[in-house]
Design a protein around this motif. Structure first.
Motif, short mmCIF file in Angstrom:
data_model
loop_
_atom_site.label_atom_id
_atom_site.label_comp_id
_atom_site.label_asym_id
_atom_site.label_seq_id
_atom_site.Cartn_x
_atom_site.Cartn_y
_atom_site.Cartn_z
N THR A 235 -86.79 54.06 42.41
CA THR A 235 -87.57 53.79 40.71
C THR A 235 -89.30 53.56 41.00
OG1 THR A 235 -87.14 51.75 40.65
CG2 THR A 235 -85.38 52.80 39.01
N SER B 85 -86.32 62.66 32.86
CA SER B 85 -87.31 61.05 32.20
C SER B 85 -87.33 60.13 33.65
CB SER B 85 -86.60 60.74 31.17
OG SER B 85 -84.99 59.89 32.17
N TRP B 86 -87.00 60.52 34.58
CA TRP B 86 -87.71 59.79 35.28
C TRP B 86 -88.48 59.73 35.74
CZ3 TRP B 86 -88.99 61.93 39.69
CH2 TRP B 86 -88.61 62.99 39.84
N ASN C 293 -82.67 64.23 42.07
CA ASN C 293 -83.90 63.42 41.83
C ASN C 293 -84.58 64.58 42.25
OD1 ASN C 293 -83.39 60.77 42.06
ND2 ASN C 293 -81.77 60.44 43.75
N LYS D 184 -88.73 62.04 43.17
CA LYS D 184 -88.41 60.78 42.74
C LYS D 184 -87.54 59.70 44.36
CE LYS D 184 -85.17 56.98 40.65
NZ LYS D 184 -84.37 56.90 38.89
#
Length: 163
Positions: free
Chosen positions: A137, A38-39, A123, A134
């Motif tokens: 953020t 979902s990131w 990540n 990732k």
């Protein structure tokens, strides 16, 4: 001489494909859900292929996360992609289709480019030949193993900042 060339290929191949991997033959994709990735959701922009790249990913909804991609070179759209990551049979599948700047499809009507899930880390998510990482953020990297017209494959890195 022949053996040193083969050795060079085996040593140098990982240098060019450090971030994309394939699912080992006979293995199934691991269990996963959209919450694991979902990131990725957000509006992202970067530079690649001599232009500006843009991706917009929706949050998980209805067992999918949809996205659109656009490449602009000299102010003109070169191509689009539309796709999604879907939950299927307790794992994830990334699918996409390409369109030229005038929305003419590259793939046939029912054809999609499919990337099976290989593994997920905290990540990083690895699909076959397509990895998302990732960094923070507000920053992600996407690595794609691209096959060129001459049959060679090269890993391309897309660095994106969140808008």
């Amino acid at each position: 001489m022949k053996y040193s060339y083969i050795l060079f290929l085996f040593i140098s191949l990982p240098i060019y494909c450090q971030n994309t991997i394939q699912l080992e033959e006979g293995l199934k994709s691991p269990k996963a859900s959209l919450e694991d990735v979902s990131w990725i959701a957000g509006h992202w922009q970067g530079e690649a292929f001599g232009g500006i790249t843009e991706e917009i990913w929706s949050p998980p909804l209805g067992n999918s996360m949809m996205f659109v991609f656009k490449l602009l070179v000299n102010g003109k759209v070169q191509f689009y992609e539309i796709g999604h990551i879907q939950e299927q049979e307790e794992t994830l599948l990334l699918q996409l289709k390409h369109f030229s700047g005038n929305l003419k499809g590259w793939e046939t009507k029912d054809e999609t480019i499919d990337f099976k899930l290989v593994k997920i880390e905290e990540n990083k998510v690895y699909f076959e030949g397509f990895t998302m990482e990732k960094v923070t953020t507000n920053e992600i990297n996407i690595y794609v193993l691209i096959e060129h017209e001459d049959g060679t494959k090269k890993e391309e890195k897309f660095n994106y900042k969140k808008l």
